[in-house]
Structure formats: C-alpha cells, structure tokens
Motif scaffolding. Structure first.
Motif: not given
Length: 503
Positions: A295-302
């Motif tokens: 939702e906050r465009d803050a998801l890391p790839e790992e």
C-alpha cells in the motif's frame, strides 16, 4: 540470592528516553451483571501476590553500576503505587481503549518499586471493563507474564479461596557483599566473555547481523571443528535484512491495535497445508506485512527477517538447546520460561529464561498459499537448526560486556545499529494459552491481547498473539514514526487469514 542475569539486565540497560522495556497484556472482561471495581481487584491482588513473587520484589542496585542489580523484597510495598483506575473516553470502543492503553504503555515503570502496574479501565461499550497489566521484561518473559496474571484468575465466576501467605523476607546482599561480588565478576569477566564469544562463534551463521556477513558459515564450521563439536547443523536461510519503514530510530510515542481470529480457522489452514499453527501465524503475519508495505510502495524484494522468541522450558541451561520450540502443532510457541539464569521462587520464576530463533518470512511472495508454504519451510529450517545448536547466543551476546560498560553503552549502541545495520525487521511472538474461559473477580475474560517491547534495534513494530478460549488474540505495538496506521496492519492480519481459507 537472586541476581539479575546479563540478559535480564540488558532489558534494563536498553531503556532510554524512547524505549520502555516492559511486556504487557490487555484483558477485556464481561462483569456478568456484577461490578468489577478497584476495591475488589485490590483485595484479590493482596490475597494472591505470594503466588507470583515478581509482584513483591524491587531492584537492589550495586553502587556505581559495577555489577548487575539484585532482587529484594520491598519492605515499603504499597498497592496504591501499582493499582490504578481510569475511564476510557466515550463512546468506549476499541479505538478509545487502544488510545488509553498506548499512553500507559509508553510510560516507564518506577525502578524504585516493584516493576509492575495494573490499570482498571472502565467506560467501555456494552458494560465491559478492561485490565491492562505491565511488568518489566527484566523480571518476566512472555509466558511467565501470562502465568503471573493467571495467578489472579479463576476457572469459575466464583473466586477460589487462597490462603494469604506472609510477605517475603528476601533481602539483597549487604553493601560489602555487593562490592565483593562485583569485584569477583569484574576479575573473571574476560574469561567469561571469551567463553561467550567461543560459544557464539560456533553458531555465527545463525546470529542476526553476524549471519549475513560474508564467511560467517565457514567461520562457524571452523569454530565447531576446533571445539570438537561434530554435530551436523542444517544451514540457515539467508538472514540479510532488507530496508523497510519499520526500521530506524524510534520515538517515545506508541500506538496500539488489537483483534482476534478463530483458532479453528488457523488449525484448518494448518491441516490443509501440513503445517503447525505457529507456521500459519507466521504466514498470516507475512501476508499482513506485505499488504501494508505494498500500500505504501515500500515492499522490498527480499523477505523480511523476523525474530521469534522460543520456549526453552524445562532445561537447566539456555545453552542446552533442548527446550520446546515454537513448532507445536496445536498451540504454537513461544516466548517462555526455561533456560539459564531465571530464579525460581515460591509460585513462579523471576527473570528471563528464553532463546530466540531468526528466520525469513516470505513477504516477497505474492501468492498467499505459496507465501505460506515458503514461510513454513523457512520456519522448519530454523527450528531444525535451533534444535541442533546450542541456542545460547542471546545470553552470550548479553554477557560479552562488563556490567558498567553495558549499562552506559547499550542505548547508544542500539540506536546506532538500528539506524545503520538493523539485525532484524521485527519480532513476532506467539504465546499459547488455555482453551477454556477464565474469570477475574467474577468477571469473564473475553479476550487477552499481549503487548510487547519496541527498541531501535528490533524495529518499530511488534506483533504478539495469545491463544485463548478458541481464539487467537493479536496485540500490535508500533512507533507512529515507523508505522503510521497500526489499525490497518491489524485489518491486514484478518484479511491474510481469509486469503488462506479461500481455496
């Protein structure tokens, strides 16, 4: 004489202007047509305090902080300093209750008195009341905290009769005794630190932060070879900690949310996937954290890295590595008693006897069922490693520095490491509880929401759950500067379970 262990003292040393190191629980109760007031609660507390020794013990400091403090009976104990009452703002819903609890949870305990408080909160909708209880983590861990509250609870609305015991007479050592003990431990500290370092090196690849360093696995294997430890160790997954909004310096403010999901639904998902209840809890947390970050465009790839407190009950040493882990299929794990250093008194344990397991949770996987299976696989790998290892690194890390140095350096070290090199993204705890109703002063406990500690080092959000009477009750604590909407995370927890129920 009960002296705090290095791990117990670490919870004291970690406190700062922005960190309070107490664990807490919020019980929501139905008075069943009666009245639960302060006088009634005070009478039960005074009658049953001897069942939980932590309630009557205070810190006895060593001059100049030269050694870890001791526990001693408080000769001036006054319940007025520990039992409080307040009314929740109208309309008395869950948001108003959470706001009241968050303000109390953000306040430190008075170290000159026994390290606990209980707050009776009235004015809730539907005639309900709430009891919020906090105890310093130096004195208890998660499960022993629940056991402390359980000493006040009954199996029926009719309170049981408990014979009042005389107050404890335990005293701390004399000034000379404290200084002598400090001198001995100061002289032997280098040897003890070397021992801790040697034990840690054999498990270096499983220690947060150290495990992500290049060559940690090779160093650990070499250390085990030198130590003559030929036991096979399953390799742990990568413990590289991704950057998230959760990690970084925290403020002194707290936000709280809470809610419940049916235990039968969690068991249904666990059975369908061949997993434990705790694996499903971790998978649900992974789904909720992923949704919040997306939702906050803050998801890391790992994947995020979570620390999971582990029960080591029944062991004689936290280094034995033979306590129960968080993989029990019917109830979960969790932060429990057992292990090294806790001092047992009449009716309970004072101090921490815990270990910790660190594992990735598959926040990087989009499909909910694949995410659950990946999280379950990571948790099983972490459990196998935990069982095969000494599992004492948490105690060993705490024992590396002399008491005076740790007392001065720990808050700054936590803040620096949390900002530059966070060892984990968050802590997730799952505490097993009774699957039948309990009562306090004749009022039925409807739910019990555990609430835990935030530090710069461990992240600005903590998720703890407690299984009780057919439900799993979640308590979420967050720093508003690190997680701006704690209730949205609570809603995502429910939604993540619903996803897993959909085939």
């Amino acid at each position: 004489m009960r002296q705090l262990t290095a791990l117990d003292a670490q919870f004291l040393n970690a406190e700062s202007a922005t960190t309070c190191a107490h664990v807490a629980g919020l019980a929501v109760l139905d008075p069943l047509g009666g009245v639960l007031d302060r006088a009634t609660l005070a009478a039960v507390l005074l009658q049953r305090m001897h069942l939980s020794p932590v309630l009557g013990l205070r810190l006895s400091e060593v001059p100049l902080g030269l050694d870890h403090p001791y526990w001693e009976a408080d000769p001036d104990f006054d319940l007025a300093h520990h039992l409080f009452e307040a009314e929740v703002a109208a309309p008395g819903g869950e948001y108003q209750l959470a706001e009241a609890v968050a303000r109390i949870h953000a306040r430190p305990l008075d170290r000159t008195r026994p390290l606990w408080e209980m707050h009776l909160l009235s004015g809730l909708s539907g005639g309900r009341v709430a009891v919020y209880t906090k105890v310093h983590h130096a004195a208890i861990d998660g499960v022993s905290g629940a056991e402390t509250l359980a000493a006040l609870l009954d199996l029926t609305p009719e309170p049981r009769v408990v014979e009042v015991a005389p107050p404890p007479v335990e005293r701390g050592p004399s000034l000379a005794g404290k200084l002598y003990g400090a001198a001995v431990r100061t002289a032997t500290q280098p040897l003890r630190a070397l021992g801790s370092l040697a034990r840690m090196s054999t498990e270096l690849d499983a220690v947060p932060l150290a495990g992500a360093l290049p060559g940690s696995r090779q160093i650990a294997k070499a250390a085990r070879f030198v130590a003559g430890d030929r036991r096979a160790r399953p390799e742990v997954p990568s413990l590289h900690v991704p950057r998230t909004p959760f990690n970084g310096p925290i403020s002194a403010e707290r936000r709280v949310s809470f809610g419940s999901v049916p235990l039968k639904d969690v068991k249904q998902v666990a059975k369908a996937h061949g997993l434990s209840v705790n694996d499903v809890v971790m998978g649900v947390c992974a789904g909720a954290l992923r949704a919040w970050l997306v939702e906050r465009d803050a998801l890391p790839e790992e994947p995020l890295i979570a620390a999971v407190p582990v029960a080591v009950r029944g062991t004689t040493s936290a280094g034995s590595g033979r306590g129960s882990t968080n993989g029990r299929s019917d109830t979960g794990n969790a932060d429990s008693t057992g292990g090294s250093g806790g001092a047992r008194g009449a009716g309970g344990v004072v101090g921490n006897r815990i270990a910790a397991m660190v594992a990735p949770i598959a926040t990087d996987v989009a499909d909910p069922h694949e995410r659950l299976r990946a999280t379950g696989a990571a948790m099983r790998a972490a459990k196998r490693r935990f069982v095969a290892s000494s599992s004492s690194w948490l105690h060993d890390v705490s024992a590396l520095l002399p008491a005076p140095v740790a007392r001065l350096a720990l808050p700054a070290a936590f803040r620096l490491a949390g900002a530059a090199f966070p060892p984990i993204n968050l802590i997730v705890s799952n505490v097993p509880g009774p699957q039948f109703p309990l009562y306090l002063c004749g009022a039925r406990v409807l739910s019990y929401y555990p609430l835990s500690v935030l530090t710069d080092l461990t992240g600005g959000v903590n998720i703890t759950c407690f299984s009780y009477d057919g439900m799993i009750d979640f308590g979420v604590v967050a720093c508003p500067e690190r997680l701006d909407d704690v209730w949205s995370l609570m809603r995502h927890l429910g939604a993540a379970l619903e996803e897993l129920l959909d085939e």
